[in-house]
Design a protein around this motif. Sequence first.
Motif, mmCIF file in Angstrom:
data_model
loop_
_atom_site.group_PDB
_atom_site.id
_atom_site.type_symbol
_atom_site.label_atom_id
_atom_site.label_comp_id
_atom_site.label_asym_id
_atom_site.label_seq_id
_atom_site.Cartn_x
_atom_site.Cartn_y
_atom_site.Cartn_z
ATOM 1 N N ASN A 171 0.836 -1.330 0.049
ATOM 2 C CA ASN A 171 -0.049 0.205 0.032
ATOM 3 C C ASN A 171 0.809 1.344 -0.066
ATOM 4 O OD1 ASN A 171 -2.662 -1.025 -0.201
ATOM 5 N ND2 ASN A 171 -2.834 -1.050 2.145
ATOM 6 N N GLN A 172 1.760 1.324 0.916
ATOM 7 C CA GLN A 172 2.491 2.444 1.152
ATOM 8 C C GLN A 172 3.243 3.165 -0.055
ATOM 9 O OE1 GLN A 172 3.598 3.257 5.386
ATOM 10 N NE2 GLN A 172 4.618 1.373 5.041
ATOM 11 N N MET A 173 4.022 2.276 -0.861
ATOM 12 C CA MET A 173 4.457 2.541 -2.196
ATOM 13 C C MET A 173 3.415 3.009 -3.161
ATOM 14 S SD MET A 173 7.233 2.304 -1.010
ATOM 15 C CE MET A 173 8.155 2.448 -2.677
ATOM 16 N N ALA A 174 2.224 2.421 -3.044
ATOM 17 C CA ALA A 174 1.146 2.809 -4.104
ATOM 18 C C ALA A 174 0.651 4.168 -3.808
ATOM 19 C CB ALA A 174 -0.135 1.856 -3.862
ATOM 20 N N THR A 175 0.436 4.481 -2.332
ATOM 21 C CA THR A 175 0.165 5.847 -1.917
ATOM 22 C C THR A 175 1.322 6.909 -2.156
ATOM 23 O OG1 THR A 175 -0.678 4.447 -0.111
ATOM 24 C CG2 THR A 175 -0.419 6.998 -0.019
ATOM 25 N N LEU A 176 2.647 6.425 -2.182
ATOM 26 C CA LEU A 176 3.747 7.260 -2.516
ATOM 27 C C LEU A 176 3.660 7.642 -4.082
ATOM 28 C CD1 LEU A 176 6.365 9.041 -1.825
ATOM 29 C CD2 LEU A 176 7.528 6.706 -2.409
ATOM 30 N N GLY A 177 3.298 6.742 -4.895
ATOM 31 C CA GLY A 177 3.307 6.903 -6.220
ATOM 32 C C GLY A 177 2.194 7.775 -6.658
ATOM 33 N N ALA A 178 0.801 7.728 -5.746
ATOM 34 C CA ALA A 178 -0.324 8.615 -6.132
ATOM 35 C C ALA A 178 0.020 9.938 -5.684
ATOM 36 C CB ALA A 178 -1.549 7.890 -5.223
ATOM 37 N N SER A 179 0.545 9.913 -4.567
ATOM 38 C CA SER A 179 1.091 11.216 -3.800
ATOM 39 C C SER A 179 1.933 12.066 -4.884
ATOM 40 C CB SER A 179 1.818 11.264 -2.664
ATOM 41 O OG SER A 179 1.065 10.448 -1.877
ATOM 42 N N LEU A 233 7.770 3.559 -7.790
ATOM 43 C CA LEU A 233 8.861 3.027 -7.597
ATOM 44 C C LEU A 233 9.950 3.783 -7.962
ATOM 45 C CD1 LEU A 233 8.388 0.115 -10.225
ATOM 46 C CD2 LEU A 233 8.757 -0.216 -7.674
ATOM 47 N N ALA A 234 9.965 4.777 -8.874
ATOM 48 C CA ALA A 234 11.269 5.602 -9.160
ATOM 49 C C ALA A 234 11.434 6.677 -7.600
ATOM 50 C CB ALA A 234 10.857 6.486 -10.288
ATOM 51 N N ALA A 235 10.244 7.079 -7.013
ATOM 52 C CA ALA A 235 10.221 8.078 -5.899
ATOM 53 C C ALA A 235 10.896 7.110 -4.837
ATOM 54 C CB ALA A 235 8.988 8.509 -5.674
ATOM 55 N N GLY A 236 10.327 5.837 -4.612
ATOM 56 C CA GLY A 236 10.693 4.989 -3.583
ATOM 57 C C GLY A 236 12.252 4.877 -3.791
ATOM 58 N N LYS A 237 12.778 4.610 -4.824
ATOM 59 C CA LYS A 237 14.182 4.329 -5.157
ATOM 60 C C LYS A 237 15.039 5.877 -4.633
ATOM 61 C CE LYS A 237 17.446 2.903 -8.438
ATOM 62 N NZ LYS A 237 18.579 3.956 -7.898
ATOM 63 N N THR A 238 14.667 6.797 -5.110
ATOM 64 C CA THR A 238 15.190 8.099 -4.543
ATOM 65 C C THR A 238 15.130 8.388 -3.266
ATOM 66 O OG1 THR A 238 14.183 9.034 -6.786
ATOM 67 C CG2 THR A 238 15.115 10.925 -5.216
ATOM 68 N N ILE A 239 14.190 8.079 -2.755
ATOM 69 C CA ILE A 239 14.064 8.319 -0.974
ATOM 70 C C ILE A 239 15.000 7.325 -0.367
ATOM 71 C CG2 ILE A 239 12.629 8.017 0.988
ATOM 72 C CD1 ILE A 239 10.048 9.080 -0.946
ATOM 73 N N LEU A 240 14.954 6.109 -0.792
ATOM 74 C CA LEU A 240 15.828 5.212 -0.156
ATOM 75 C C LEU A 240 17.167 5.535 -0.448
ATOM 76 C CD1 LEU A 240 15.850 2.717 1.169
ATOM 77 C CD2 LEU A 240 16.032 1.318 -0.966
ATOM 78 N N ASP A 241 17.597 6.101 -1.529
ATOM 79 C CA ASP A 241 19.118 6.882 -1.881
ATOM 80 C C ASP A 241 19.258 7.715 -0.738
ATOM 81 O OD1 ASP A 241 19.628 5.055 -3.637
ATOM 82 O OD2 ASP A 241 19.309 6.463 -5.295
ATOM 83 N N GLY A 242 18.301 8.469 -0.327
ATOM 84 C CA GLY A 242 18.429 9.761 0.454
ATOM 85 C C GLY A 242 18.798 9.015 1.911
ATOM 86 N N ILE A 243 17.927 7.886 2.167
ATOM 87 C CA ILE A 243 17.850 7.538 3.632
ATOM 88 C C ILE A 243 19.395 6.944 3.698
ATOM 89 C CG2 ILE A 243 17.039 5.459 4.899
ATOM 90 C CD1 ILE A 243 14.322 6.060 3.809
ATOM 91 N N ARG A 244 19.748 6.284 2.590
ATOM 92 C CA ARG A 244 21.277 5.878 2.731
ATOM 93 C C ARG A 244 22.073 6.613 3.113
ATOM 94 N NH1 ARG A 244 22.370 0.774 -0.797
ATOM 95 N NH2 ARG A 244 20.154 1.146 -1.476
ATOM 96 N N THR A 245 22.252 7.921 2.081
ATOM 97 C CA THR A 245 23.038 8.833 2.408
ATOM 98 C C THR A 245 22.954 9.439 3.796
ATOM 99 O OG1 THR A 245 22.590 9.387 -0.081
ATOM 100 C CG2 THR A 245 23.838 11.137 1.323
ATOM 101 N N ASP A 246 21.776 9.830 4.156
ATOM 102 C CA ASP A 246 21.578 10.194 5.726
ATOM 103 C C ASP A 246 22.301 9.370 6.753
ATOM 104 O OD1 ASP A 246 20.222 12.436 4.211
ATOM 105 O OD2 ASP A 246 18.279 11.957 5.090
ATOM 106 N N LEU A 247 22.070 8.102 6.454
ATOM 107 C CA LEU A 247 22.583 7.106 7.581
ATOM 108 C C LEU A 247 23.960 7.179 7.355
ATOM 109 C CD1 LEU A 247 20.017 4.421 7.347
ATOM 110 C CD2 LEU A 247 20.332 5.900 9.256
#
Length: 554
Positions: A171-179, A233-247
Amino acid sequence: MKATLTDLITKAFERAVKKGELPDISLPPWKIELPKNPRHGDYATNIAMVSASLAKRAPRQIAEEIIANIEDPDGVLDSFEIAGPGFMNFRFKPARWHRIVKDILADGANYGRTDVGAGKKVQVEFVSANPTGPLHVGHGRGALLGDVLASLLEAAGFDTDREYYINDAGNQMATLGASVYARYLELCGREVEFGEKLYQGDYVKELAAGFLEREGERYLDMSEDEAVELLGLAAGKTILDGIRTDLEEFGVTFDRWFSELSLYESGRVTKTLEALEKSGAAYRKDGALWLSTSKYGDEKDRVLVRADGRETYFASDIAYHHDKYERGYQEIVDVWGADHHGYVPRMKAALEATGHDRDSLDILMVQLVSLLRGGEPVSMSTRAGEFVTLEEVVKEVGRDAARFLFLTRSSDTMLDFDLEVAKQRTTDNPVFYVQYANARIFSVLREAKGAGVDTEGADDISLSALTQDAEIDMIKLLYLFPEVVEGAALLREPHRLAYYLQDLAANFHQYYNKHRFLVEDEGLAKARLALVRAISTVIVNGLTLMGVSAPESM
RNA sequence: GCCUCCGUAGCUCAGUGGAUAGAGCACAGGAUUCCUAAUCCUGGUGCCGCAGGUUCGAGUCCUGCCGGGGGCACCA
């Protein structure tokens, strides 16, 4: 030295039994501990008290028989006596303590490591935030807890891996996509209603703007479903990259990033569900597939597959944890936010249903963090201009301060994180207090070197000049370090390390103010320099475990 | 209602079943001809939320109550 004492006491007890002075009982668990009060010696044991009822003798009487039978062939003990209700107190000769300093210097960066873990495979899974938005301070606390716990486990001899579980399905990825899609349409000048259920944060607008800039209006040409999926999918990937960098900026890295989606793609979710149904642990009702978690202590059964055929998060979580065991982990630690605690009984139940020991999984709940600025609460809502993300906090207060402060509370109490306090270079801020102790030591060593004093090696230095109480007390504290590391690892309480280091630094600062190291008496100077180097070794090793730097000058 | 975390000095919090419960902050005074004053020293404070229980011994374990946080979905 504890081991030495255990041996001396056990043998004395056995001798007493042999002579018939004490009844032949099997000893209940007994302890050797460090008394809080120095008048009670270096170590104390409760052996006489815990065995009193079994032996049917008064504690003090038992203690007397044991004491009478103690032999000390190596002459390491200075004194021992019975005290209080039946404690036995022991004091070691200074020379025995002096040896500890040499041991520490010889061990160097390895001092503090033990082998209780015996190479057992352990996995620590932490953060695991959904890639639907940036990390906030609460995630930071979980990240620190998991990261430092993993380091402690490594030091305690476990074969440890750090893992991040990516919830990139459902769900959450779908919501992210819709957002993102909705914001994208807005930017393209379309009239859209931005639903309440969509992610409200400004970062969604930034993501949408990014896609528009890089890829133009191509998403307008496809169906809404397709655009939402691709953007999700694309947004999730971008956000994950950001999370990785922040960590990474925060000093936290992982051995593996594990994708939930991959569990579906490889069929492991389906396989797990089939196995559960086959074993009878799962059943069909009202069109859904349920797991009988109530058989294993949960308050009610839980849905694995909804009536519409979609799996729940729980289903993939079971497959995921099962997979962990298949990868050979003997112990598993999950770090979760406190708001997920209701999930614990069903996860434990699921473990049993899939044939694993419920106690082999430790779920650590990390309580909330409230962000403050000068005592005033900072709004945690995603509003422009507020410092809410982990990235901003780390940038503002610095990695060392942020990391240390996250460990100044036990994980099961709420934490107030005050940005102003975190930046202060005062005693309010324990990280600088500890670092400063080490910097002072290096300053002394630089001074010594300048004066032509040898500050290397240890074997040929005589430490017999260390006769001050403050010095023996320092050594005792240093000797405690491996035990602290081990205890913090086994009890899953990394904050113990932070408290220990503060205590150690305090003792050093006191010692520093009371005694000089670079004295005329060369023997004394050398001995003190050796001690001070040992202190530095422990501070550096401790800070390293915490992922905090140990500068040589400040 | 059920689950869970917390309740310890004025404040923020430590406290692996042990002896006289600790630290920091805050408040007041003091210490540097000498290794970094980002330091140290001296001042005093506690019905360990309440009541039972287990134990030789309870701030710590068990039960109940009171107060506060969080959670109780075919959400994650």
